[in-house]
Scaffold this motif. Structure first.
Motif, mmCIF file in Angstrom:
data_model
loop_
_atom_site.group_PDB
_atom_site.id
_atom_site.type_symbol
_atom_site.label_atom_id
_atom_site.label_comp_id
_atom_site.label_asym_id
_atom_site.label_seq_id
_atom_site.Cartn_x
_atom_site.Cartn_y
_atom_site.Cartn_z
ATOM 1 N N THR A 23 0.739 -1.249 -0.016
ATOM 2 C CA THR A 23 0.113 -0.102 -0.061
ATOM 3 C C THR A 23 0.799 1.192 -0.130
ATOM 4 O O THR A 23 0.349 2.290 -0.518
ATOM 5 N N ASP A 24 2.206 1.089 0.664
ATOM 6 C CA ASP A 24 2.801 2.277 0.521
ATOM 7 C C ASP A 24 4.039 2.382 -0.347
ATOM 8 O O ASP A 24 5.185 2.956 -0.380
ATOM 9 N N GLY A 25 3.976 1.442 -1.200
ATOM 10 C CA GLY A 25 4.896 1.102 -2.409
ATOM 11 C C GLY A 25 5.425 2.376 -3.108
ATOM 12 O O GLY A 25 6.470 2.652 -3.580
ATOM 13 N N SER A 26 4.380 3.168 -3.532
ATOM 14 C CA SER A 26 4.376 4.420 -4.125
ATOM 15 C C SER A 26 5.400 5.477 -3.389
ATOM 16 O O SER A 26 5.831 6.540 -3.897
ATOM 17 N N ALA A 27 5.565 5.425 -1.913
ATOM 18 C CA ALA A 27 6.230 6.294 -1.267
ATOM 19 C C ALA A 27 7.599 6.189 -1.142
ATOM 20 O O ALA A 27 8.343 6.895 -0.768
ATOM 21 N N VAL A 28 8.232 5.002 -2.000
ATOM 22 C CA VAL A 28 9.673 4.852 -2.024
ATOM 23 C C VAL A 28 10.074 5.950 -2.977
ATOM 24 O O VAL A 28 9.601 6.091 -3.983
ATOM 25 N N ALA A 39 15.012 -5.845 -4.095
ATOM 26 C CA ALA A 39 15.075 -6.744 -2.758
ATOM 27 C C ALA A 39 13.984 -7.326 -2.793
ATOM 28 O O ALA A 39 13.781 -8.444 -2.117
ATOM 29 N N VAL A 40 12.820 -6.607 -3.049
ATOM 30 C CA VAL A 40 11.278 -7.289 -2.929
ATOM 31 C C VAL A 40 11.297 -8.311 -3.827
ATOM 32 O O VAL A 40 10.944 -9.506 -3.422
ATOM 33 N N LYS A 41 11.907 -8.327 -5.174
ATOM 34 C CA LYS A 41 11.684 -9.322 -6.135
ATOM 35 C C LYS A 41 12.455 -10.518 -5.666
ATOM 36 O O LYS A 41 12.005 -11.830 -5.873
ATOM 37 N N GLY A 47 8.378 -6.699 3.791
ATOM 38 C CA GLY A 47 7.385 -5.845 4.142
ATOM 39 C C GLY A 47 6.795 -6.315 5.649
ATOM 40 O O GLY A 47 7.229 -7.328 6.053
ATOM 41 N N SER A 48 5.965 -5.594 6.009
ATOM 42 C CA SER A 48 5.227 -5.726 7.141
ATOM 43 C C SER A 48 3.643 -5.827 7.034
ATOM 44 O O SER A 48 3.372 -5.507 5.967
ATOM 45 N N ILE A 50 1.869 -3.536 7.707
ATOM 46 C CA ILE A 50 1.311 -2.071 7.258
ATOM 47 C C ILE A 50 2.019 -1.745 6.046
ATOM 48 O O ILE A 50 2.061 -0.544 5.671
ATOM 49 N N GLY A 51 2.827 -2.619 5.342
ATOM 50 C CA GLY A 51 3.653 -2.395 4.241
ATOM 51 C C GLY A 51 5.005 -2.317 4.226
ATOM 52 O O GLY A 51 5.522 -2.756 5.419
ATOM 53 N N LEU A 52 5.613 -1.515 3.627
ATOM 54 C CA LEU A 52 7.456 -1.312 3.475
ATOM 55 C C LEU A 52 7.660 -0.160 4.583
ATOM 56 O O LEU A 52 8.728 -0.309 4.907
ATOM 57 N N LYS A 53 6.957 0.631 4.872
ATOM 58 C CA LYS A 53 7.455 1.571 5.749
ATOM 59 C C LYS A 53 8.806 2.216 5.131
ATOM 60 O O LYS A 53 9.480 2.494 5.905
ATOM 61 N N PRO A 54 8.656 2.769 3.808
ATOM 62 C CA PRO A 54 9.853 3.738 3.344
ATOM 63 C C PRO A 54 10.293 4.884 4.184
ATOM 64 O O PRO A 54 11.386 5.372 3.889
ATOM 65 N N THR A 55 9.459 5.595 4.893
ATOM 66 C CA THR A 55 9.830 6.761 5.537
ATOM 67 C C THR A 55 10.160 6.784 6.837
ATOM 68 O O THR A 55 10.570 7.327 7.684
ATOM 69 N N SER A 56 10.098 5.206 7.405
ATOM 70 C CA SER A 56 10.468 4.958 8.789
ATOM 71 C C SER A 56 11.897 4.360 8.722
ATOM 72 O O SER A 56 12.371 3.744 7.763
ATOM 73 N N PRO A 57 12.809 4.594 9.954
ATOM 74 C CA PRO A 57 14.088 3.943 10.078
ATOM 75 C C PRO A 57 13.877 2.547 10.103
ATOM 76 O O PRO A 57 13.020 1.843 10.718
ATOM 77 N N ILE A 58 14.969 1.564 9.362
ATOM 78 C CA ILE A 58 14.959 0.256 9.448
ATOM 79 C C ILE A 58 15.326 -0.071 10.778
ATOM 80 O O ILE A 58 16.397 0.538 11.387
ATOM 81 N N THR A 59 14.995 -1.074 11.305
ATOM 82 C CA THR A 59 15.161 -1.572 12.697
ATOM 83 C C THR A 59 16.530 -2.670 12.554
ATOM 84 O O THR A 59 16.592 -3.155 11.583
#
Length: 83
Positions: A23-28, A39-41, A47-48, A50-59
């Motif tokens: 759902t948030d793939g367009s936010a990349v 990486a997805v392919k 993802g999780s 709720i999506g990829l969370k591209p604007t959040s820091p990776i844990t």
């Protein structure tokens, strides 16, 4: 990632296709789409709920999961027989 046999990047259409399932793939960001799409392919990034969370820091846990998936894919570890 060439030595691993995994995709280092994909073309724009492949990246868009791989990211479209989130759902948030367009936010990349545009500059990151070929690599994130690869990486997805490749199955390294899943993802999780709720999506990829591209604007959040990776844990650190997410990083560890990606590294583990890569090592499994290039057959340097086999977690199925690790116990």
């Amino acid at each position: 990632m060439k030595w691993t046999g995994l995709y280092a990047s994909v073309n724009r259409a492949e990246a868009e296709s791989a990211l479209a399932s989130f759902t948030d793939g367009s936010a990349v960001d545009a500059w990151a789409k070929p690599t994130v799409g690869a990486a997805v392919k490749s199955g390294l990034v899943k993802g999780s709920d709720i999506g990829l969370k591209p604007t959040s820091p990776i844990t650190s846990a997410e990083t560890a999961a990606i590294v583990q998936r890569m090592l499994e894919k290039i057959q340097l570890i086999d977690v199925r027989n690790s116990k």
